[in-house]
Design a protein around this motif. Sequence first.
Motif, mmCIF file in Angstrom:
data_model
loop_
_atom_site.group_PDB
_atom_site.id
_atom_site.type_symbol
_atom_site.label_atom_id
_atom_site.label_comp_id
_atom_site.label_asym_id
_atom_site.label_seq_id
_atom_site.Cartn_x
_atom_site.Cartn_y
_atom_site.Cartn_z
ATOM 1 N N ILE A 109 0.827 -1.213 0.000
ATOM 2 C CA ILE A 109 0.000 0.000 0.000
ATOM 3 C C ILE A 109 0.856 1.254 0.000
ATOM 4 N N TYR A 110 0.471 2.190 -0.846
ATOM 5 C CA TYR A 110 1.130 3.495 -0.877
ATOM 6 C C TYR A 110 0.151 4.520 -0.320
ATOM 7 N N LEU A 111 0.586 5.229 0.717
ATOM 8 C CA LEU A 111 -0.267 6.272 1.301
ATOM 9 C C LEU A 111 -0.003 7.562 0.547
ATOM 10 N N SER A 112 -1.022 8.102 -0.069
ATOM 11 C CA SER A 112 -0.826 9.346 -0.824
ATOM 12 C C SER A 112 -2.148 10.065 -1.011
ATOM 13 N N PRO A 113 -2.085 11.374 -1.224
ATOM 14 C CA PRO A 113 -3.325 12.128 -1.438
ATOM 15 C C PRO A 113 -4.062 11.694 -2.705
ATOM 16 N N GLN A 114 -3.384 10.941 -3.571
ATOM 17 C CA GLN A 114 -4.043 10.486 -4.801
ATOM 18 C C GLN A 114 -4.784 9.171 -4.625
ATOM 19 N N CYS A 116 6.044 4.646 2.672
ATOM 20 C CA CYS A 116 5.930 6.037 3.105
ATOM 21 C C CYS A 116 6.733 6.929 2.173
ATOM 22 N N GLY A 117 6.044 7.760 1.426
ATOM 23 C CA GLY A 117 6.722 8.684 0.533
ATOM 24 C C GLY A 117 7.271 9.885 1.289
ATOM 25 N N ARG A 118 8.313 10.484 0.746
ATOM 26 C CA ARG A 118 8.869 11.748 1.257
ATOM 27 C C ARG A 118 9.179 12.639 0.059
ATOM 28 N N TYR A 119 9.587 13.839 0.316
ATOM 29 C CA TYR A 119 9.890 14.809 -0.746
ATOM 30 C C TYR A 119 8.651 14.972 -1.641
ATOM 31 N N LYS A 120 8.843 14.790 -2.959
ATOM 32 C CA LYS A 120 7.684 14.914 -3.855
ATOM 33 C C LYS A 120 7.086 13.556 -4.208
ATOM 34 N N GLY A 121 7.517 12.531 -3.519
ATOM 35 C CA GLY A 121 6.905 11.222 -3.735
ATOM 36 C C GLY A 121 7.789 10.223 -4.449
ATOM 37 N N ILE A 122 7.143 9.251 -5.119
ATOM 38 C CA ILE A 122 7.896 8.172 -5.749
ATOM 39 C C ILE A 122 7.623 8.142 -7.266
ATOM 40 N N GLU A 142 -3.577 2.215 -3.492
ATOM 41 C CA GLU A 142 -3.166 3.544 -3.037
ATOM 42 C C GLU A 142 -4.305 4.101 -2.187
ATOM 43 N N TRP A 143 -3.997 4.495 -0.941
ATOM 44 C CA TRP A 143 -5.025 5.010 -0.038
ATOM 45 C C TRP A 143 -4.649 6.380 0.485
ATOM 46 N N SER A 144 -5.664 7.204 0.703
ATOM 47 C CA SER A 144 -5.458 8.543 1.237
ATOM 48 C C SER A 144 -6.171 8.685 2.583
ATOM 49 N N ILE A 145 -5.596 9.482 3.477
ATOM 50 C CA ILE A 145 -6.273 9.718 4.755
ATOM 51 C C ILE A 145 -7.118 10.993 4.709
ATOM 52 N N GLY A 146 -7.100 11.711 3.601
ATOM 53 C CA GLY A 146 -7.933 12.906 3.494
ATOM 54 C C GLY A 146 -7.359 13.912 2.512
ATOM 55 N N ASP A 147 -8.181 14.865 2.140
ATOM 56 C CA ASP A 147 -7.789 15.818 1.103
ATOM 57 C C ASP A 147 -6.975 16.976 1.654
ATOM 58 N N TYR A 148 -5.768 16.696 2.049
ATOM 59 C CA TYR A 148 -4.820 17.715 2.476
ATOM 60 C C TYR A 148 -3.438 17.102 2.340
ATOM 61 N N ILE A 149 -2.425 17.940 2.297
ATOM 62 C CA ILE A 149 -1.067 17.427 2.088
ATOM 63 C C ILE A 149 -0.269 17.516 3.375
ATOM 64 N N ILE A 150 0.387 16.430 3.711
ATOM 65 C CA ILE A 150 1.354 16.488 4.799
ATOM 66 C C ILE A 150 2.718 16.154 4.245
ATOM 67 N N SER A 151 3.735 16.251 5.078
ATOM 68 C CA SER A 151 5.079 16.243 4.499
ATOM 69 C C SER A 151 5.681 14.866 4.289
ATOM 70 N N GLY A 152 4.951 13.826 4.637
ATOM 71 C CA GLY A 152 5.486 12.492 4.397
ATOM 72 C C GLY A 152 4.446 11.440 4.696
ATOM 73 N N GLY A 153 4.711 10.212 4.264
ATOM 74 C CA GLY A 153 3.730 9.146 4.414
ATOM 75 C C GLY A 153 3.713 8.490 5.790
ATOM 76 N N LEU A 161 3.017 9.666 8.967
ATOM 77 C CA LEU A 161 1.810 9.881 9.781
ATOM 78 C C LEU A 161 0.598 9.162 9.182
ATOM 79 N N PRO A 162 0.369 9.271 7.860
ATOM 80 C CA PRO A 162 -0.720 8.475 7.281
ATOM 81 C C PRO A 162 -0.568 6.978 7.558
ATOM 82 N N ALA A 163 0.658 6.459 7.478
ATOM 83 C CA ALA A 163 0.870 5.024 7.746
ATOM 84 C C ALA A 163 0.489 4.694 9.184
HETATM 85 N N1 4GY Z 1 -3.220 13.066 2.435
HETATM 86 N N2 4GY Z 1 -3.158 10.732 2.557
HETATM 87 C C1 4GY Z 1 -1.210 11.666 2.350
HETATM 88 C C2 4GY Z 1 -0.148 12.659 2.219
HETATM 89 C C3 4GY Z 1 2.252 12.964 2.021
HETATM 90 C C4 4GY Z 1 4.983 13.439 -0.524
HETATM 91 C C5 4GY Z 1 3.639 11.502 -1.189
HETATM 92 C C6 4GY Z 1 -2.577 11.902 2.441
HETATM 93 O O1 4GY Z 1 -2.225 9.793 2.527
HETATM 94 N N3 4GY Z 1 -1.037 10.353 2.412
HETATM 95 O O2 4GY Z 1 -0.398 13.839 2.201
HETATM 96 N N4 4GY Z 1 1.092 12.165 2.113
HETATM 97 C C7 4GY Z 1 2.892 12.907 0.667
HETATM 98 C C8 4GY Z 1 4.253 13.492 0.798
HETATM 99 C C9 4GY Z 1 4.989 12.087 -1.082
HETATM 100 C C10 4GY Z 1 2.919 11.534 0.106
#
Ligand code: 4GY
Length: 255
Positions: free
Chosen positions: A85-90, A112-118, A130-141, A143-145
């Motif tokens: 699983i990849y945690l990401s806003p997408q 867990c992605g960092r920087y601009k992702g993978i 690919e799962w998201s915890i909500g529609d906002y951006i945090i600085s890395g994966g 906390l979502p994990a």
């Molecule tokens: N929202 N839900 C989220 C997030 C951080 C750069 C990709 C989110 O799940 N993850 O905002 N993640 C970014 C940071 C790489 C993930």
Amino acid sequence: MEFNIVSIFPEMFNIIKNYGIISKAIKKNIIKITIWNPRDYTSDQHHTIDDRPYGGGSGMLMKVKPLLTAIEYAKKKIKNNAKIIYLSPQGKKLNQKSVEKLSKISSFILICGRYKGIDERLILSSIDEEWSIGDYIISGGELPAMIFIDTLSRLIPDLIGKKKYIQEDSFYNGLLDCPQYTRPNVINGMHVPKILLSGHHAKIKRWKLKQSLGVTWLKRPDLLKIIDLSKEQKILLHEFKKDWKERKIKINLKE
Ligand code: 4GY
């Protein structure tokens, strides 16, 4: 339940490892958390874990090779097939329903992605969901994990204690939880609803359901639109709305 985490910040996970029900579950061998750090799988002198994006632009991406190697090592160590699983806003947005479905799976690899992702090709070739915890951006994966691990862990039978507790949570039946009260009986002139002191279990149960319906109607009407109410629930909500209009009840809402 087994969580393998691919992250360049392993220490962040001490937060869930050392506190509360997850730490208890780890001690009881109900949950296992293993961290795989891409930095341990670098081959250059500086242990580089980031790389420049093609096409330019600001920011860096995670370097592919260390990430892939970390995933491969994690996979090799796991006997059962793990869901990657990849945690990401997408990703698809998590809710209690999807969490319940995911909790049937015994083994995960969380990236867990960092920087601009993978790199996009990693998402296509190595990620199952690919799962998201909500529609906002945090600085890395990370906390979502941790949120992912926490919410799934709570559903492991025996972990919280009685199944009854989980069934009373917000969202369990698609509704918000009813208002809760503890001692003292009077705070700032406000009394605990009498019914809760009555000891009349059937009436209390009915009251709680009515409040749940009412609170959901007032605070999250969107939730009511996606569930089918039973006949009893419809009657209770109707009663709540009537009471509300007559202002017989007061709940702590900022209007
Ligand atoms: N929202 N839900 C989220 C997030 C951080 C750069 C990709 C989110 O799940 N993850 O905002 N993640 C970014 C940071 C790489 C993930």
